[in-house]
Design an enzyme around this catalytic site. Structure first.
Site, short mmCIF file in Angstrom:
data_model
loop_
_atom_site.label_atom_id
_atom_site.label_comp_id
_atom_site.label_asym_id
_atom_site.label_seq_id
_atom_site.Cartn_x
_atom_site.Cartn_y
_atom_site.Cartn_z
N GLY A 64 38.94 8.08 36.89
CA GLY A 64 38.11 6.87 36.91
C GLY A 64 37.00 7.04 35.88
O GLY A 64 37.08 7.90 34.99
N ARG A 106 22.33 -4.77 49.75
CA ARG A 106 23.54 -5.09 50.49
C ARG A 106 23.44 -4.82 51.98
O ARG A 106 23.97 -5.60 52.78
CB ARG A 106 24.69 -4.28 49.90
CG ARG A 106 24.94 -4.74 48.51
CD ARG A 106 25.91 -3.87 47.80
NE ARG A 106 26.16 -4.49 46.50
CZ ARG A 106 26.88 -3.94 45.56
NH1 ARG A 106 27.41 -2.74 45.75
NH2 ARG A 106 27.06 -4.55 44.42
C1 LIG Z 1 35.75 -4.13 44.37
C2 LIG Z 1 34.66 -3.24 43.83
C3 LIG Z 1 33.74 -3.72 42.92
C4 LIG Z 1 32.73 -2.90 42.42
N1 LIG Z 1 31.84 -3.42 41.50
C5 LIG Z 1 30.88 -2.61 41.01
C6 LIG Z 1 29.96 -3.10 40.04
O1 LIG Z 1 30.00 -4.25 39.64
N2 LIG Z 1 29.03 -2.28 39.56
C7 LIG Z 1 28.94 -0.98 39.95
O2 LIG Z 1 28.08 -0.28 39.46
N3 LIG Z 1 29.81 -0.48 40.85
C8 LIG Z 1 30.78 -1.26 41.40
N4 LIG Z 1 31.66 -0.75 42.32
C9 LIG Z 1 31.65 0.69 42.62
C10 LIG Z 1 32.37 1.46 41.52
O3 LIG Z 1 33.45 0.71 41.05
C11 LIG Z 1 32.90 2.81 41.97
O4 LIG Z 1 31.93 3.50 42.65
C12 LIG Z 1 33.33 3.63 40.77
O5 LIG Z 1 34.24 2.92 39.98
C13 LIG Z 1 33.91 4.96 41.18
O6 LIG Z 1 34.38 5.63 40.02
P1 LIG Z 1 34.88 7.11 40.07
O7 LIG Z 1 35.14 7.52 38.68
O8 LIG Z 1 33.94 7.94 40.87
O9 LIG Z 1 36.22 7.09 40.92
P2 LIG Z 1 37.54 6.15 40.85
O10 LIG Z 1 37.48 5.13 39.81
O11 LIG Z 1 37.79 5.76 42.25
O12 LIG Z 1 38.64 7.16 40.39
C14 LIG Z 1 39.13 8.17 41.20
C15 LIG Z 1 40.17 8.93 40.44
O13 LIG Z 1 40.54 10.07 41.18
C16 LIG Z 1 41.94 10.16 41.28
N5 LIG Z 1 42.25 10.84 42.53
C17 LIG Z 1 41.81 10.56 43.78
N6 LIG Z 1 42.33 11.44 44.65
C18 LIG Z 1 43.09 12.30 43.94
C19 LIG Z 1 43.90 13.43 44.27
N7 LIG Z 1 44.01 13.86 45.51
N8 LIG Z 1 44.55 14.05 43.27
C20 LIG Z 1 44.45 13.62 41.98
N9 LIG Z 1 43.71 12.57 41.61
C21 LIG Z 1 43.05 11.92 42.58
C22 LIG Z 1 42.42 8.74 41.19
O14 LIG Z 1 43.75 8.70 40.72
C23 LIG Z 1 41.45 8.16 40.18
O15 LIG Z 1 41.89 8.44 38.87
C24 LIG Z 1 32.65 -1.57 42.84
C25 LIG Z 1 33.57 -1.09 43.76
C26 LIG Z 1 34.55 -1.92 44.29
C27 LIG Z 1 35.46 -1.39 45.34
#
Ligand SMILES: Cc1cc2nc3c(=O)[nH]c(=O)nc-3n(C[C@H](O)[C@H](O)[C@H](O)COP(=O)(O)OP(=O)(O)OC[C@H]3O[C@@H](n4cnc5c(N)ncnc54)[C@H](O)[C@@H]3O)c2cc1C
Ligand code: SF4
Ligand code: SF4
Ligand code: FES
Lengths: 273, 655
Positions: free
Chosen positions: B12, B301
């Protein structure tokens, strides 16, 4: 919050039965078969919620125990492209496929098949690695100087940014390739370089050509699209643009890249003399 | 030195930003993800990303104000120094994304457009249509692909992280790699690395329906916890006020709808069944605007969620007597709405079947984000006032500038490292920055900030540690591979045709029941009795899980195995969320206890830390003081107008 649960239970009270005909395959090189599942469908269901029901209740309509159907999904809101499949003969995302629209009545049948232009991994799950490989071939990125703090990017008018935004919504789902008569299944990776690349990566080449810094690689992108498997293989059937869920102006992109490629060919011809 | 490698788990925003930063510094990265990284959950983010900008600055805003707002929004539960560094970096991060080609919305002059978001009175949210997360993720995905073609990044997509490989005992523990499984061939394999970055995102699926993607199980974080990593503020779960309830998932209606002018209301007459467009304005109750004259529809929120819950559940004023309220955009110009919010309006139209430009949307709260996560530490920067500062007044000079290193030391190897050496947690999976409530559009920022800023620390760590994973005995890896193979074999052996027949031992049913009890007891309003019964239910589910039977014996792409394994891990994470919630006897931000309605700084201005106890198989929770000193905590009221209402109202996290 338990309120949501009550809401769904209430809906669950009035369900209709829909027959799911699903084309199944246990793995690469294995034969395909059809299985039918009778799924109780509440109002507001979509294909994914029905597949989830099948995963928890893997029994066919004739009472035979089977394995859960395998499919790929992630966002469930038509923005990641993962869940693309062929539904009633038409390629689309399954998460946004509403049962009330596709199978409104008790006893209706709905047919699910994997996309045919990509190798099947299992059941409805296909391997679209070739699409990501194509993005490498057309150098779909802006070649920045590095991640250090170097100030803002180039200024851009609202119209230009809107155009790029539209192109940039492509979620690499593959609908445009599934529908394209010129795009073919290639199980051998070696053939990827010469078999038609399809509309999506061509449109991505345009996206990056239209960015001020991205344009630095314009000649490389055109080069990749001028050879076999490139822009000239497009038969202009326009199927692609009709099935793109993001309404990306694919034929416009193909025309733009086509013109740029012709221009580039001239340029090279005169330069080489 | 040349053979040093880093593993990043998760593609992500946090994982990709880390990958880019580390690869750029010359350390090769092995990137693992359960989905092709371009399909990661970050793609769902709609509204935008916060940063101080020139316009806001000239109106009196500053990086410091952004910092102050974020602490206040989080009800002062966040460790303070990292929040300052993040707010200071925000404008630089926007610039970098801009250079990568993110098509941010533009003004007539070609500058980046801005919108209002919750918890701020200034426009400081940058956006790309209503699919900002998608656009940011794609930009990072493209840069990652560039490094991939240069051979600096090696992707393992459709590989599931199963367990961290940890060498040594006690304080000498260090992470030297991971064990992962190919989701197609089902091969279980160990991978060596000198540091491992977990960037695996949120935990929404623990609650069954949420706004999260199907892979957001928290399974990876739970596995790290079971292997000895600490988990901070597990109880802090954000429930978003505005979602479209659905059978498979609750789809989010972004806060940007309110940021652009959307108004929340219910008919004043209980059970009114009239078409909303025919209900005259004086017969509508705009309860957020009435109760919070200053912030109106843009209160944070947790507050909006509790008010909607209160109006529907306690006062039975929901639409038609049910659990929904209107989110109304119909007073606005449809073309403007399409330009600013097209993406999310399409989602509503697609899934609810009505056009929000002409009909008020029906929405209800849904689980959305986890402020809690893997516990991490950092090297504090050089800013420390003589005494903690009071509320910052907009327009007055900030007490500190926005230079690098004020909040955290740049490049420090322990920035966002867990309690296990060499194991890092970036993005939503860590517990940093957001305290007890996350402000809208701060998550994307914290994810990218972690990757870019703390990624540098990872590089310094692997380059300066005297040890090399290459010297670790193969037996260390083999032991973990054996453990995971045994787990998978046990699950597969339970399977057989009809294996799912008995609902008591069906993983999907167990998962569903877990989601129901967690949603009912551990979200908007919590009580001691509710959480205790939740823990009992979870214990009973774990009993049943011990005898779980699969319905798929396949040794090729067995998704049932992957899900069933995650259910076991989710049950442990659920226990941490419920137990920490039970022990935090106060109300703070998203954590609202009807039996302890006030914030209690004397006893609970503390981080809850959950540790897995291998002897008992359950989770122990303790409390540690918040690392503060920069800003003094103050009551979090958002200017609630308590006089307008005569009835006794539960005070909202005041105190
Ligand atoms: C609908 C929605 C709208 C949102 N809008 C906003 C916004 O407008 N502004 C804002 O600031 N935030 C927003 N958020 C929050 C934000 O999107 C998330 O907090 C953020 O994208 C998380 O990013 P990340 O990189 O931590 O994880 P993620 O994008 O969740 O990525 C996780 C990664 O880990 C991998 N993974 C997970 N488990 C495993 C495993 N066991 N083995 C291998 N790989 C694994 C997945 O494949 C993925 O690649 C929103 C959230 C939602 C749900
Ligand atoms: S226009 Fe070209 S790319 Fe599109 S469907 Fe036709 S042949 Fe394929
Ligand atoms: S262009 Fe459209 S149809 Fe083709 S991959 Fe992109 S989003 Fe899908
Ligand atoms: S699951 Fe993402 S598009 Fe359907």
């Amino acid at each position: 919050m338990s309120a949501i649960a009550t809401e769904t239970t209430k809906a669950a009270e009035s369900t209709r039965t829909v027959h799911f005909r699903i084309k199944r395959c246990d793995g690469p090189g294995k034969p395909s078969r059809w299985e039918v599942f009778d799924v109780p469908v509440p109002a507001h269901a979509n294909v994914i919620s029905c597949l989830q029901w099948i995963a928890a209740n893997p029994t066919t309509a004739d009472g035979k125990a089977t394995t859960p159907v395998v499919w790929e999904s992630s966002c469930l809101e038509e923005v990641c492209g993962a869940c693309t499949m062929v539904i009633n003969g038409k390629v689309r995302q399954s998460c946004s496929c509403l049962m009330d629209e596709y199978a409104p009545n008790d006893g209706d049948t709905i047919t699910l098949e994997p996309m045919s232009k990509f190798p099947v991994i299992r059941d409805l799950w296909v391997d679209r690695s070739r699409m990501f490989d194509a993005l490498k071939r057309v150098r779909a990125w802006v070649p920045i100087d590095g991640t250090y703090s170097l100030g803002p990017g180039p200024m851009e008018g609202p119209k230009e940014s809107e155009t790029r935004y539209k192109l940039s919504e492509c979620m690499t789902c593959g609908c445009c390739l599934e529908a394209c008569p010129q795009y073919h299944l290639e199980t051998d990776e070696a053939a990827w370089a010469t078999s038609f690349i399809g509309a999506a990566p061509i449109s991505q080449a345009r996206l990056f050509n239209e960015h001020e810094t991205g344009a630095v690689l314009k000649a490389d992108r055109l080069e990749a699209l001028m050879g076999p498997g490139g822009i000239n293989d497009c038969g202009n059937a326009q199927n692609c643009v009709q099935v793109c869920p993001k309404e990306i102006p694919l034929t416009e992109s193909i025309a733009t890249i086509g013109r740029a490629a012709t221009f580039e060919a001239f340029r090279r011809f005169f330069q080489s003399r | 030195m040349a053979d040093k490698r880093v593993i990043v788990v998760g593609g992500g925003l946090a994982g990709l930003a880390a990958t880019i930063r580390i690869a750029e510094a010359g350390v090769p990265v092995d990137l693992f993800s359960m989905t092709p990284v371009k399909r990661s959950h970050s793609v769902c983010a709609q509204g935008g990303i916060n940063a101080c900008n020139e316009v806001a600055r000239q109106q009196g805003y500053s990086e410091y104000q952004h910092f102050d707002e974020t602490l206040y929004g989080g009800d002062f539960l966040a460790d303070q120094n990292p929040v300052l560094e993040m707010a200071n970096w925000a404008p630089r991060i926007i610039d970098l994304l801009d250079r990568m080609g993110v098509p941010f919305n533009r003004t007539n002059e070609g500058r980046r457009d801005l919108r209002l978001f919750g918890g701020s009175l200034f426009k400081r949210t940058h956006f790309a249509g209503a699919t900002t997360g998608q656009q940011l993720l794609y930009a990072l995905d493209e840069q990652t692909r560039r490094f991939e073609t240069e051979g600096k990044v090696n992707k393992f997509e459709w590989w599931e992280f199963l367990w961290p490989v940890i060498e040594g005992e006690g304080s000498d523990k260090r992470c030297v790699g991971i064990v992962a499984q190919d989701m197609r061939t089902m091969q279980v394999r160990a991978f060596r690395a000198d540091a491992v970055v977990m960037a695996t995102g949120g935990v929404g699926i623990v609650f069954g329906q949420s706004t999260n993607s199907v892979i957001c199980t928290g399974g990876a974080a739970s596995r790290c916890m079971q292997a000895g990593a600490w988990y901070g503020n597990a109880e802090m779960i954000q429930v978003h006020p505005t979602a479209i309830p659905g059978a498979d998932k609750c789809r989010l209606m972004s806060e940007s709808a309110r940021g652009e002018g959307g108004r929340v209301w219910v008919p004043r007459k209980p059970g009114d069944t009239r078409d909303p467009m025919t209900i005259p304005v004086e017969e509508r109750w705009y309860f957020l605007e009435e109760r919070y004259p200053k912030y109106g529809n843009l209160v944070p929120r947790d507050i909006a969620t509790r008010e909607i819950f209160d109006v529907c559940v306690n006062e039975h004023m929901g639409i038609g007597g049910g659990n929904m309220v209107y989110l109304d955009l119909t007073h606005m110009d449809p073309d403007y709405l399409t330009r600013k919010l097209g993406g999310i309006l399409d989602i509503y139209e697609k899934f609810a079947g009505a056009d929000p430009r002409f009909t008020p949307m029906k929405i209800f709260p849904a689980v959305h984000y986890s402020m809690g996560g893997m516990w991490t530490t950092y090297e504090a920067g050089d800013y420390m006032p003589d005494a903690p500062m009071p509320e910052h007044v907009p327009g007055t000079p900030p007490p500190v500038d926005a230079e690098v290193g004020r909040g955290m030391v740049r490049g420090a190897p322990n920035n966002m490292m867990t309690n296990i050496e060499g194991l890092y947690a970036f993005g939503e999976v860590n517990f940093a920055y957001h305290g007890a409530t996350r402000l809208g559009a701060n998550a994307l920022l914290s994810c990218i900030f972690d990757g870019l800023f703390c990624g540098e620390g990872v590089v310094n760590f692997v380059n300066n540690t005297g040890r090399s994973a290459a010297d670790v005995a193969p037996s260390v890896y083999e032991a973990v591979v054996k453990q995971e193979e045994a787990k998978a074999e046990r699950l597969i052996a339970s399977a057989g045709p009809g294996g799912g027949d008995d609902p008591a031992y069906n993983a999907y049913i167990i998962g569903k029941e877990m989601g129901e009890v967690m949603t009912a007891t551990s979200t908007v309003v919590k009580t001691e009795a509710g959480l205790e019964s939740c823990l009992n239910t979870l214990a009973a589910l774990r009993e049943r899980y011990g005898k779980v039977r699969l319905s798929d014996t396949a040794t090729w792409t067995n998704q049932t195995l992957s899900y069933a394994r995650a259910v076991g891990d989710m049950l442990i994470l659920a226990e941490a969320i419920a137990r920490a919630g039970l022990l935090r006897k106060e109300s703070r931000g998203s954590h609202y206890r009807t039996d302890y309605k006030d914030r209690d700084d004397t006893n609970f201005w503390k981080t809850s830390i959950s540790r897995f106890n291998p002897d008992t198989g359950s989770v122990d929770v303790s409390f540690e003081p918040v690392r503060a000193g920069l800003v003094a905590p103050r009551p979090r009221t958002y200017g609630k107008d308590t006089h307008k209402e005569t009835e006794k109202k539960e005070t909202v996290a005041a105190g």
